[in-house]
Design a protein around this motif. Structure first.
Motif, PDB file in Angstrom:
ATOM      1  N   GLU A  41       0.840  -1.202   0.000  1.00 45.80           N
ATOM      2  CA  GLU A  41       0.000   0.000   0.000  1.00 45.80           C
ATOM      3  C   GLU A  41       0.876   1.254   0.000  1.00 45.80           C
ATOM      4  O   GLU A  41       0.625   2.199  -0.752  1.00 45.80           O
TER       5      GLU A  41
ATOM      6  N   ILE B 292      -5.341   0.747  -4.802  1.00 45.77           N
ATOM      7  CA  ILE B 292      -4.645   0.356  -3.573  1.00 45.77           C
ATOM      8  C   ILE B 292      -5.495  -0.642  -2.784  1.00 45.77           C
ATOM      9  O   ILE B 292      -4.993  -1.656  -2.296  1.00 45.77           O
TER      10      ILE B 292
ATOM     11  N   ARG C 157      -4.401  -4.390  -1.863  1.00 45.74           N
ATOM     12  CA  ARG C 157      -4.389  -4.847  -0.471  1.00 45.74           C
ATOM     13  C   ARG C 157      -5.249  -6.101  -0.299  1.00 45.74           C
ATOM     14  O   ARG C 157      -4.821  -7.074   0.316  1.00 45.74           O
TER      15      ARG C 157
END
Length: 129
Positions: A103, A116, A120
């Protein structure tokens, strides 16, 4: 003497095969060995009792051995459970750390918030498998 030599040879064989294996596998093998011994001892006591060949004077010592074997098995089961729990915690922490590192790198590279979040989620899911 030959039984002792045989047991040592078997132990050396297993140690050779599992020497580099994760602790959990060695613990599982040990648990299985103790379970087998407990079952064998139980069956032997049942047979001796049915045959009438069990020495009444040896019975208290036999019961004591079974008690110690059961206590050892209980401790091994608890240790195996703790090891499993600890392994899970370590893996969870590693997943979280990898996701945070990815991230941070993605933010520096200018990846969108949605990108992102997807990255993740993918890391958390992939490392959980």
């Amino acid at each position: 003497g030959s039984a002792l030599r045989d047991s040592r040879m078997i132990a050396e064989m297993w140690i050779g095969k599992l020497g580099a294996a994760p602790q959990g596998q060695v613990g599982q093998l040990t648990n299985e060995i103790i379970r087998t011994l407990a079952l064998d001892l139980s069956l032997a006591i049942q047979q001796l009792t049915q045959d009438g060949t069990l020495d009444p004077e040896a019975l208290p010592e036999t019961v004591k051995m079974v008690k110690h074997l059961a206590e050892a098995q209980d401790k091994l089961e608890k240790a195996a459970s703790e090891n499993t729990k600890r392994d899970t915690q370590i893996r969870d922490a590693a997943r979280k750390e990898a996701a945070e590192a990815a991230e941070t790198a993605a933010k520096k590279a200018g990846v969108s918030k949605d990108g992102i979040a997807a990255l993740r989620a993918a890391i958390m899911q992939e490392l959980a498998a």
